[in-house]
Design a protein around this motif. Structure first.
Motif, short mmCIF file in Angstrom:
data_model
loop_
_atom_site.label_atom_id
_atom_site.label_comp_id
_atom_site.label_asym_id
_atom_site.label_seq_id
_atom_site.Cartn_x
_atom_site.Cartn_y
_atom_site.Cartn_z
N ALA A 1 39.72 36.13 29.33
CA ALA A 1 38.31 36.06 28.93
C ALA A 1 37.53 35.17 29.89
O ALA A 1 36.38 35.47 30.25
CB ALA A 1 38.19 35.54 27.50
N ILE A 2 38.15 34.05 30.31
CA ILE A 2 37.47 33.14 31.24
C ILE A 2 37.25 33.83 32.58
O ILE A 2 36.16 33.76 33.17
CB ILE A 2 38.30 31.84 31.41
N ASN A 3 38.29 34.52 33.10
CA ASN A 3 38.15 35.25 34.36
C ASN A 3 37.05 36.30 34.27
O ASN A 3 36.20 36.43 35.15
CB ASN A 3 39.47 35.93 34.73
N ASN A 4 37.09 37.07 33.18
CA ASN A 4 36.07 38.11 33.00
C ASN A 4 34.68 37.52 32.92
O ASN A 4 33.71 38.07 33.46
CB ASN A 4 36.37 38.91 31.72
N THR A 5 34.57 36.37 32.23
CA THR A 5 33.27 35.74 32.05
C THR A 5 32.73 35.22 33.38
O THR A 5 31.55 35.40 33.71
CB THR A 5 33.37 34.59 31.04
N PHE B 1 33.46 36.06 36.62
CA PHE B 1 33.04 37.12 37.55
C PHE B 1 31.94 37.99 36.95
O PHE B 1 31.09 38.51 37.68
CB PHE B 1 34.24 37.96 37.96
N GLY B 2 31.97 38.13 35.62
CA GLY B 2 30.87 38.85 34.97
C GLY B 2 29.55 38.13 35.14
O GLY B 2 28.50 38.77 35.31
N LEU B 3 29.58 36.79 35.10
CA LEU B 3 28.36 36.02 35.31
C LEU B 3 27.82 36.21 36.73
O LEU B 3 26.62 36.37 36.93
CB LEU B 3 28.63 34.54 35.05
N PHE B 4 28.73 36.18 37.71
CA PHE B 4 28.29 36.43 39.09
C PHE B 4 27.66 37.81 39.21
O PHE B 4 26.64 38.00 39.89
CB PHE B 4 29.48 36.31 40.04
N GLN B 5 28.26 38.79 38.52
CA GLN B 5 27.71 40.14 38.57
C GLN B 5 26.33 40.18 37.92
O GLN B 5 25.39 40.76 38.47
CB GLN B 5 28.64 41.12 37.86
N LYS B 6 26.20 39.56 36.76
CA LYS B 6 24.92 39.58 36.06
C LYS B 6 23.84 38.84 36.84
O LYS B 6 22.67 39.25 36.86
CB LYS B 6 25.07 38.98 34.67
N LEU B 7 24.22 37.73 37.48
CA LEU B 7 23.26 37.02 38.32
C LEU B 7 22.78 37.91 39.46
O LEU B 7 21.59 37.94 39.79
CB LEU B 7 23.89 35.73 38.86
N ARG C 1 40.75 43.39 32.57
CA ARG C 1 40.53 43.16 33.99
C ARG C 1 39.12 43.57 34.39
O ARG C 1 38.90 44.18 35.43
CB ARG C 1 41.58 43.90 34.83
N ASN C 2 38.15 43.20 33.54
CA ASN C 2 36.76 43.45 33.87
C ASN C 2 36.33 42.73 35.14
O ASN C 2 35.33 43.10 35.77
CB ASN C 2 35.85 43.01 32.72
N ASP C 3 37.08 41.67 35.50
CA ASP C 3 36.73 40.92 36.71
C ASP C 3 36.82 41.81 37.95
O ASP C 3 36.05 41.62 38.91
CB ASP C 3 37.64 39.70 36.86
N VAL C 4 37.73 42.77 37.96
CA VAL C 4 37.85 43.68 39.10
C VAL C 4 36.59 44.54 39.22
O VAL C 4 36.03 44.71 40.32
CB VAL C 4 39.10 44.58 38.95
N ILE C 5 36.15 45.07 38.09
CA ILE C 5 34.92 45.88 38.08
C ILE C 5 33.74 45.04 38.54
O ILE C 5 32.88 45.50 39.31
CB ILE C 5 34.67 46.46 36.68
N SER C 6 33.68 43.78 38.08
CA SER C 6 32.58 42.90 38.46
C SER C 6 32.55 42.65 39.96
O SER C 6 31.48 42.66 40.58
CB SER C 6 32.69 41.57 37.72
#
Length: 505
Positions: free
Chosen positions: A7-11, A13-19, A154-159
């Protein structure tokens, strides 16, 4: 990795994507305004909403199949995962064709969705078909492989893939706008980079899970379970799309592209922040789903209350920032002639608070797969919003758009969703939770009054003024939260989690 680590990894890299997805479109809207004009902003928003409406054909299949993968992944049942993947590929191919056909049927009615003039020198039919083809192909090609990454947390990969392709698209589109001022090239670039994105995600998925490919067939019992989930998701999908797109289409029909562009400038800011916050929720979705399967109802309920506390703090700070910063920022960005009144800002703040709490509740609903039990609520909420939209926009203009959304969520959507959660998932009374929620809302309201009171007497301009206002909007709610909840065990849990995120341990 553990659920928390994933969850931390996803969050992160997801934050970088959202930014990236927030800052770059912000710059793009500014460049488009100065190179093409404000009507193009409105037209772009209208086409986006129409395509989102057509994506109703997806019916929530992605969520149902991703949810169905949790159990076979936990049990390492590769055969069932592959069969699910094959089913997903077939269904998404059909969905792409359905979107294309529905879009072509809508083509003759396109002029009726625009009130007033259309930018000169463009063909709205060609532009619409370009948007439509891009969306249909995005479903028909490799989208099904992303479900493997999502189900494996592994949402971080998509991000990571999204961040790279978004930057490439941004650079190319800016060059085309500045050099050629051509909207057609802008759309073609968007289509090409979307294709690159999907091919890259497909390649990453194949490399991470080389043993998983679309093959085999699902047994009838498993298909029946998925069909039941999809039936529950249909109304949720339809309701969510109608709720999110009806505002844009109604404004275009009754008020025109210029009014739509101004409204969308404000909505772009609030939706960007909502997207950033949703990163935390999407990063935790698979972990919450796993916890619901493996842990007790009591533990899940305590986790839900703990997450609500942390979430309420984020919402509190963001609401203060909206109230204090919206107008100075819009004046600096778009100019005083493209601003809405302060009363609209207050309504956007109310919308933001309700929307975010609704997203939190939806996280647990989706993680628990309660789509069948919740199947009528999203549709009734969306139809209420659409009815109020058409009725109020003709009487009070743009006020009616945001007011109808707030009323439909507050009076229909949220009470119904909470009832479903507590009666089906937690098997507990909602009264105690509502009392805690009322405290969080009271602190949010009080801190907003204090922040506005501290800044309304200041007459600062430009970026230095924004910096001062932002400092007040962050410090005041944080102090209020610490004074009221500083001794709460939830507060200590939030501090520990923040340290863990910062230290990555």
């Amino acid at each position: 990795m553990s659920r928390t680590e994933n969850a931390i990894n996803n969050t992160i890299f997801g934050l970088f994507q959202k930014l990236t997805q927030t800052l770059l479109p912000f710059v793009m809207r500014t460049i488009m305004l100065h190179t093409l004009g404000i009507d193009y902003l409105g037209l772009n928003s209208l086409f986006t909403s129409i395509i989102q409406t057509l994506s109703i054909a997806e019916l929530g299949i992605a969520g149902a199949i991703t949810f169905s993968m949790y159990e076979p992944i936990a049990k390492k049942n590769d055969a069932k995962i592959c069969a699910l993947l094959r089913l997903y590929r077939v269904l998404y191919g059909l969905i792409g064709m359905a979107i294309l056909l529905m879009g072509v049927v809508l083509l003759p009615f396109l002029p009726r969705l625009i009130s007033g003039k259309v930018p000169e020198g463009i063909n709205i039919y060609i532009l619409y078909l370009m948007h439509l083809t891009s969306t249909a192909m995005s479903y028909s090609l490799f989208s099904y492989r992303s479900s493997l990454l999502e189900a494996h947390q592994r949402n971080d990969v998509i991000s990571k893939v999204n961040i790279v392709t978004i930057w490439l698209q941004f650079v190319l589109q800016v060059l085309f706008l500045l050099l050629f001022r051509n909207y057609y090239l802008y759309i073609i670039t968007q289509f090409a980079m979307q294709l690159v994105n999907q091919i890259t995600v497909y390649w990453c998925s194949r490399r991470l899970f080389p043993n998983l490919s679309p093959r085999g067939r699902m047994d009838r019992e498993s298909v029946a379970v998925i069909v039941r989930k999809v039936k529950g998701l249909v109304t949720s999908r339809v309701g969510g799309i109608v709720l999110n797109t009806s505002d844009t289409i109604v404004i275009s029909m009754f008020l025109g592209l210029n009014a739509l562009a101004i409204y969308q400038n404000y909505f772009f800011i609030v939706s960007a922040v909502c997207g950033l916050i949703s990163t935390f929720l999407s990063g935790a979705l698979a972990g919450v789903g796993n916890s619901i399967v493996t842990d007790t109802k009591e533990k899940n309920y305590q986790d839900f209350k703990r997450l609500t506390f942390m979430f309420a703090g984020i919402v509190c700070v963001c609401t203060n920032c909206f109230l204090v910063l919206y107008q100075p920022f819009m004046k600096l960005w778009m100019g005083a002639d493209k601003m809405l009144p302060m009363s609209m800002v207050i309504m956007f703040c109310g919308y933001f608070v309700l929307y975010e709490y609704n997203q939190l509740f939806n996280l647990y609903k989706d993680a628990a797969g309660l789509w069948h039990e919740d199947r009528f609520r999203p549709l009734i909420t969306a139809l209420t919003n659409l009815t109020l939209n058409v009725f109020l926009v003709q009487r009070i203009g743009v006020y009616g758009i945001i007011l109808s959304t707030v009323l439909s969520m507050l009076l229909v959507g949220m009470p119904w969703l909470l009832h479903n959660l507590f009666s089906t998932l937690f098997h507990s009374s909602v009264g105690g939770y509502l009392r805690e929620l009322a405290k969080y809302l009271a602190v949010t309201a009080a801190s907003c009054l204090l922040s506005h009171g501290c800044t309304c007497r200041l007459e600062l301009e430009g970026i230095p003024g924004l910096a001062v206002y932002a400092a007040v909007a962050v410090v005041v709610p944080c102090c209020c939260y610490f004074v009221v909840f500083g001794r709460s065990p939830y507060f200590r849990d939030a501090v520990k989690l923040a340290k863990r995120l910062l230290l990555r341990r």
